[in-house]
Write a protein that holds these residues in place. Structure first.
Motif, short mmCIF file in Angstrom:
data_model
loop_
_atom_site.label_atom_id
_atom_site.label_comp_id
_atom_site.label_asym_id
_atom_site.label_seq_id
_atom_site.Cartn_x
_atom_site.Cartn_y
_atom_site.Cartn_z
N ALA A 1 -34.42 -4.12 -6.71
CA ALA A 1 -34.68 -2.84 -6.06
C ALA A 1 -33.99 -2.77 -4.70
O ALA A 1 -33.44 -1.73 -4.32
CB ALA A 1 -36.19 -2.61 -5.92
N TYR A 2 -34.00 -3.88 -3.96
CA TYR A 2 -33.27 -3.92 -2.68
C TYR A 2 -31.79 -3.64 -2.90
O TYR A 2 -31.18 -2.85 -2.16
CB TYR A 2 -33.44 -5.28 -2.00
CG TYR A 2 -34.57 -5.36 -1.01
CD1 TYR A 2 -34.48 -4.74 0.23
CD2 TYR A 2 -35.71 -6.08 -1.30
CE1 TYR A 2 -35.50 -4.82 1.15
CE2 TYR A 2 -36.75 -6.17 -0.39
CZ TYR A 2 -36.64 -5.54 0.84
OH TYR A 2 -37.66 -5.62 1.76
N TRP B 1 -29.53 -6.76 5.03
CA TRP B 1 -29.92 -7.87 5.91
C TRP B 1 -31.38 -8.26 5.66
O TRP B 1 -31.70 -9.44 5.57
CB TRP B 1 -29.70 -7.49 7.36
CG TRP B 1 -30.08 -8.59 8.30
CD1 TRP B 1 -31.11 -8.61 9.18
CD2 TRP B 1 -29.42 -9.86 8.45
NE1 TRP B 1 -31.15 -9.80 9.85
CE2 TRP B 1 -30.12 -10.59 9.43
CE3 TRP B 1 -28.32 -10.44 7.83
CZ2 TRP B 1 -29.75 -11.88 9.80
CZ3 TRP B 1 -27.95 -11.72 8.23
CH2 TRP B 1 -28.67 -12.43 9.19
N GLU B 2 -32.24 -7.27 5.50
CA GLU B 2 -33.65 -7.54 5.20
C GLU B 2 -33.77 -8.29 3.86
O GLU B 2 -34.52 -9.27 3.75
CB GLU B 2 -34.43 -6.23 5.13
CG GLU B 2 -35.91 -6.38 4.87
CD GLU B 2 -36.63 -5.05 4.84
OE1 GLU B 2 -37.67 -4.97 4.17
OE2 GLU B 2 -36.17 -4.08 5.49
N ALA B 3 -33.03 -7.85 2.87
CA ALA B 3 -33.05 -8.51 1.56
C ALA B 3 -32.54 -9.94 1.67
O ALA B 3 -33.12 -10.86 1.08
CB ALA B 3 -32.21 -7.72 0.56
N PHE B 4 -31.47 -10.13 2.43
CA PHE B 4 -30.93 -11.48 2.61
C PHE B 4 -31.95 -12.39 3.29
O PHE B 4 -32.09 -13.56 2.92
CB PHE B 4 -29.63 -11.43 3.42
CG PHE B 4 -29.09 -12.79 3.73
CD1 PHE B 4 -28.50 -13.57 2.74
CD2 PHE B 4 -29.18 -13.30 5.01
CE1 PHE B 4 -28.00 -14.83 3.02
CE2 PHE B 4 -28.69 -14.57 5.30
CZ PHE B 4 -28.11 -15.33 4.31
N GLN B 5 -32.65 -11.87 4.27
CA GLN B 5 -33.67 -12.66 4.98
C GLN B 5 -34.79 -13.08 4.03
O GLN B 5 -35.29 -14.19 4.12
CB GLN B 5 -34.25 -11.85 6.13
CG GLN B 5 -33.23 -11.46 7.18
CD GLN B 5 -33.27 -12.39 8.37
OE1 GLN B 5 -34.30 -12.89 8.72
NE2 GLN B 5 -32.14 -12.61 8.98
N LEU B 6 -35.15 -12.17 3.12
CA LEU B 6 -36.24 -12.46 2.18
C LEU B 6 -35.80 -13.33 1.01
O LEU B 6 -36.58 -14.15 0.51
CB LEU B 6 -36.82 -11.15 1.64
CG LEU B 6 -37.58 -10.29 2.63
CD1 LEU B 6 -37.86 -8.92 2.03
CD2 LEU B 6 -38.87 -10.98 3.05
N LEU C 1 -27.41 -14.60 -4.99
CA LEU C 1 -25.96 -14.50 -4.80
C LEU C 1 -25.49 -13.06 -4.67
O LEU C 1 -24.56 -12.77 -3.90
CB LEU C 1 -25.22 -15.18 -5.95
CG LEU C 1 -25.38 -16.70 -6.00
CD1 LEU C 1 -24.67 -17.26 -7.23
CD2 LEU C 1 -24.83 -17.35 -4.73
N ALA C 2 -26.10 -12.14 -5.41
CA ALA C 2 -25.70 -10.73 -5.32
C ALA C 2 -25.96 -10.18 -3.93
O ALA C 2 -25.16 -9.41 -3.39
CB ALA C 2 -26.43 -9.91 -6.37
N ILE C 3 -27.07 -10.59 -3.34
CA ILE C 3 -27.38 -10.12 -1.98
C ILE C 3 -26.39 -10.74 -0.99
O ILE C 3 -25.90 -10.05 -0.10
CB ILE C 3 -28.83 -10.48 -1.62
CG1 ILE C 3 -29.80 -9.63 -2.45
CG2 ILE C 3 -29.09 -10.27 -0.12
CD1 ILE C 3 -31.26 -10.01 -2.34
#
Length: 135
Positions: free
Chosen positions: A98-99, A120-125, A130-132
């Motif tokens: 969803a992100y 960035w929020e998705a990467f932090q979580l 790899l897609a993020i």
């Protein structure tokens, strides 16, 4: 007889995921079955599922996909945001998906600031996704 108990177990687990609504489960499943062949009917079924169980994140995710296909970007954003909010456990990695779809919508809207902030929020979580990382 073992098959019967196994089937009951699956139904109980699935109903607990969908808040116990058999109507929501049925409509959601029909919506998923139709999403690639009959988008209009898939959307109708997903809207029924949403009405029956407004707390199930999966319905919002796939409604967002359909709205994105219809170029209804504001509706897609709203659905993906709701899918993220309703999925605290990241069930089947659907929160991550969803992100990524939300980032895509922001990019389609040329809202690069929100796209970056969301990515960035998705990467932090989810730093291992790899897609993020590639987005």
């Amino acid at each position: 007889m073992k098959t019967h108990h196994w089937l009951i177990g699956i139904v109980i687990v699935w109903l607990s995921v969908l808040g116990g609504s058999l109507a929501a489960q049925t409509a959601f499943n029909k919506g998923l079955e139709l999403i690639n062949s009959n988008a209009a009917e898939a959307k109708t079924q997903l809207l029924i599922a949403q009405q029956e169980d407004p707390a199930f994140h999966g319905t919002y995710h796939f409604l967002g996909v359909l709205y994105l296909d219809e170029n209804k970007l504001d509706s897609a954003v709203s659905c993906f945001q709701q899918a993220i909010a309703l999925n605290p456990t990241n069930a089947n990695k659907t929160k991550e998906m969803a992100y990524m779809r939300l980032v895509d919508v922001y990019l389609y809207q040329h809202d690069f600031e929100r796209a970056f902030a969301t990515a960035w929020e998705a990467f932090q979580l989810f730093p291992d996704n790899l897609a993020i990382k590639q987005n």
